[in-house]
Write a protein that holds these residues in place. Structure first.
Motif, PDB file in Angstrom:
ATOM      1  N   GLU A  70      -7.192 -16.466  66.918  1.00  0.00           N
ATOM      2  CA  GLU A  70      -6.822 -16.223  65.432  1.00  0.00           C
ATOM      3  C   GLU A  70      -5.317 -16.181  65.075  1.00  0.00           C
ATOM      4  N   GLN A  71      -4.328 -15.731  66.069  1.00  0.00           N
ATOM      5  CA  GLN A  71      -3.382 -15.788  65.993  1.00  0.00           C
ATOM      6  C   GLN A  71      -2.630 -16.953  65.949  1.00  0.00           C
ATOM      7  N   ILE A  72      -3.057 -18.065  66.638  1.00  0.00           N
ATOM      8  CA  ILE A  72      -2.769 -19.427  66.643  1.00  0.00           C
ATOM      9  C   ILE A  72      -3.161 -20.081  65.506  1.00  0.00           C
ATOM     10  N   GLU A  73      -4.304 -19.603  64.848  1.00  0.00           N
ATOM     11  CA  GLU A  73      -4.687 -20.169  63.343  1.00  0.00           C
ATOM     12  C   GLU A  73      -3.951 -19.701  62.557  1.00  0.00           C
ATOM     13  N   ILE A  74      -3.359 -18.441  62.408  1.00  0.00           N
ATOM     14  CA  ILE A  74      -2.398 -17.923  61.319  1.00  0.00           C
ATOM     15  C   ILE A  74      -1.284 -18.822  61.442  1.00  0.00           C
ATOM     16  N   SER A  75      -0.629 -18.760  62.665  1.00  0.00           N
ATOM     17  CA  SER A  75       0.653 -19.558  62.940  1.00  0.00           C
ATOM     18  C   SER A  75       0.523 -20.865  62.346  1.00  0.00           C
ATOM     19  N   LYS A  76      -0.582 -21.679  62.699  1.00  0.00           N
ATOM     20  CA  LYS A  76      -0.607 -23.018  62.203  1.00  0.00           C
ATOM     21  C   LYS A  76      -0.688 -23.148  60.660  1.00  0.00           C
ATOM     22  N   HIS A  77      -1.258 -22.108  60.087  1.00  0.00           N
ATOM     23  CA  HIS A  77      -1.391 -22.059  58.617  1.00  0.00           C
ATOM     24  C   HIS A  77       0.027 -21.962  57.937  1.00  0.00           C
ATOM     25  N   TYR A  78       0.742 -21.200  58.513  1.00  0.00           N
ATOM     26  CA  TYR A  78       2.177 -20.993  58.135  1.00  0.00           C
ATOM     27  C   TYR A  78       2.910 -22.184  58.189  1.00  0.00           C
ATOM     28  N   GLU A  79       2.841 -22.904  59.252  1.00  0.00           N
ATOM     29  CA  GLU A  79       3.575 -24.025  59.515  1.00  0.00           C
ATOM     30  C   GLU A  79       3.186 -25.074  58.755  1.00  0.00           C
ATOM     31  N   ARG A  80       1.829 -25.242  58.188  1.00  0.00           N
ATOM     32  CA  ARG A  80       1.523 -26.382  57.352  1.00  0.00           C
ATOM     33  C   ARG A  80       1.916 -26.056  56.017  1.00  0.00           C
ATOM     34  N   MET A  81       2.435 -24.889  55.473  1.00  0.00           N
ATOM     35  CA  MET A  81       2.626 -24.606  54.170  1.00  0.00           C
ATOM     36  C   MET A  81       3.876 -25.219  53.902  1.00  0.00           C
ATOM     37  N   PRO A  82       4.173 -25.697  52.589  1.00  0.00           N
ATOM     38  CA  PRO A  82       5.453 -26.387  52.159  1.00  0.00           C
ATOM     39  C   PRO A  82       6.832 -25.472  52.281  1.00  0.00           C
ATOM     40  N   LYS A  83       7.908 -26.104  52.427  1.00  0.00           N
ATOM     41  CA  LYS A  83       8.997 -25.286  52.954  1.00  0.00           C
ATOM     42  C   LYS A  83       9.467 -24.413  51.594  1.00  0.00           C
ATOM     43  N   PRO A  84       9.986 -23.401  51.989  1.00  0.00           N
ATOM     44  CA  PRO A  84      10.658 -22.458  50.751  1.00  0.00           C
ATOM     45  C   PRO A  84      11.549 -23.354  49.645  1.00  0.00           C
ATOM     46  N   SER A  85      12.195 -24.363  50.278  1.00  0.00           N
ATOM     47  CA  SER A  85      13.123 -24.898  49.325  1.00  0.00           C
ATOM     48  C   SER A  85      12.257 -25.906  48.563  1.00  0.00           C
ATOM     49  N   LEU A  86      11.190 -26.479  48.945  1.00  0.00           N
ATOM     50  CA  LEU A  86      10.496 -27.393  48.307  1.00  0.00           C
ATOM     51  C   LEU A  86       9.721 -26.650  47.170  1.00  0.00           C
ATOM     52  N   VAL A  87       9.177 -25.576  47.536  1.00  0.00           N
ATOM     53  CA  VAL A  87       8.566 -24.534  46.469  1.00  0.00           C
ATOM     54  C   VAL A  87       9.474 -23.949  45.203  1.00  0.00           C
ATOM     55  N   ALA A  88      10.868 -23.634  45.673  1.00  0.00           N
ATOM     56  CA  ALA A  88      11.760 -23.304  44.880  1.00  0.00           C
ATOM     57  C   ALA A  88      12.039 -24.358  43.844  1.00  0.00           C
ATOM     58  N   ILE A  89      12.143 -25.587  44.437  1.00  0.00           N
ATOM     59  CA  ILE A  89      12.630 -26.833  43.495  1.00  0.00           C
ATOM     60  C   ILE A  89      11.415 -26.926  42.559  1.00  0.00           C
ATOM     61  N   ASP A  90      10.211 -26.846  42.989  1.00  0.00           N
ATOM     62  CA  ASP A  90       9.125 -27.135  42.172  1.00  0.00           C
ATOM     63  C   ASP A  90       9.180 -25.959  40.936  1.00  0.00           C
ATOM     64  N   GLU A  91       9.350 -24.917  41.324  1.00  0.00           N
ATOM     65  CA  GLU A  91       9.307 -23.808  40.294  1.00  0.00           C
ATOM     66  C   GLU A  91      10.250 -24.052  39.584  1.00  0.00           C
ATOM     67  N   PHE A  92      11.411 -24.269  39.886  1.00  0.00           N
ATOM     68  CA  PHE A  92      12.608 -24.314  38.994  1.00  0.00           C
ATOM     69  C   PHE A  92      12.586 -25.705  38.014  1.00  0.00           C
ATOM     70  N   VAL A  93      11.955 -26.840  38.442  1.00  0.00           N
ATOM     71  CA  VAL A  93      11.596 -27.813  37.597  1.00  0.00           C
ATOM     72  C   VAL A  93      10.629 -27.517  36.587  1.00  0.00           C
ATOM     73  N   ASN A  94       9.653 -26.690  37.133  1.00  0.00           N
ATOM     74  CA  ASN A  94       8.597 -26.506  35.967  1.00  0.00           C
ATOM     75  C   ASN A  94       8.795 -25.187  35.270  1.00  0.00           C
ATOM     76  N   GLY A  95      10.031 -24.582  35.206  1.00  0.00           N
ATOM     77  CA  GLY A  95      10.570 -23.529  34.186  1.00  0.00           C
ATOM     78  C   GLY A  95       9.944 -22.345  34.811  1.00  0.00           C
ATOM     79  N   LYS A  96       9.512 -22.045  35.950  1.00  0.00           N
ATOM     80  CA  LYS A  96       8.902 -20.890  36.539  1.00  0.00           C
ATOM     81  C   LYS A  96       9.838 -19.708  37.090  1.00  0.00           C
ATOM     82  N   VAL A  97      11.171 -20.182  37.202  1.00  0.00           N
ATOM     83  CA  VAL A  97      12.096 -19.310  37.688  1.00  0.00           C
ATOM     84  C   VAL A  97      13.210 -18.601  36.479  1.00  0.00           C
ATOM     85  N   TYR A  98      13.149 -17.202  36.633  1.00  0.00           N
ATOM     86  CA  TYR A  98      13.879 -16.533  35.694  1.00  0.00           C
ATOM     87  C   TYR A  98      15.403 -16.598  36.101  1.00  0.00           C
ATOM     88  N   HIS A  99      16.333 -17.006  35.660  1.00  0.00           N
ATOM     89  CA  HIS A  99      17.840 -16.702  35.760  1.00  0.00           C
ATOM     90  C   HIS A  99      18.490 -16.398  34.927  1.00  0.00           C
TER      91      HIS A  99
END
Length: 106
Positions: A70-99
């Motif tokens: 179970e611990q290995i599966e949880i770790s693999k799930h988080y490794e497959r997730m997109p990197k935070p920088s890619l998520v932040a760029i997507d949110e910024f481009v789509n106007g989902k970030v308040y600044h």
């Protein structure tokens, strides 16, 4: 953290005019994106540590390390997730970030 299928898991070439459209300054856009990426990274880190804390034990032996699937599966799930920088760029481009810019609001 749930990820949307529209967010790529690898690096994508971006048009700089698309990034500075909202702020008028590419450097300001990059700062906003980097701050959002740090927020996302901290949230994901806290979530991962909370899930892995369930598996923590005071005495580790070799059998427990190899048997905990179970611990290995949880770790693999988080490794497959997109990197935070890619998520932040997507949110910024789509106007989902308040600044805001406090110096211009005064």
């Amino acid at each position: 953290m749930t990820t949307k299928p529209s967010i790529p898991t690898s690096t994508v070439t971006r048009d700089l005019r698309e990034l500075d459209k909202e702020t008028g300054n590419i450097y300001e856009s990059i700062v906003i994106i980097s701050k959002r990426a740090n927020q996302i990274s901290n949230n994901v880190k806290e979530e991962l540590h909370a899930k892995l804390a369930e598996f923590a034990s005071s005495n580790d032996n070799l059998e427990e390390v190899f048997e905990n699937r179970e611990q290995i599966e949880i770790s693999k799930h988080y490794e497959r997730m997109p990197k935070p920088s890619l998520v932040a760029i997507d949110e910024f481009v789509n106007g989902k970030v308040y600044h805001r810019k406090p110096t211009t609001e005064q």
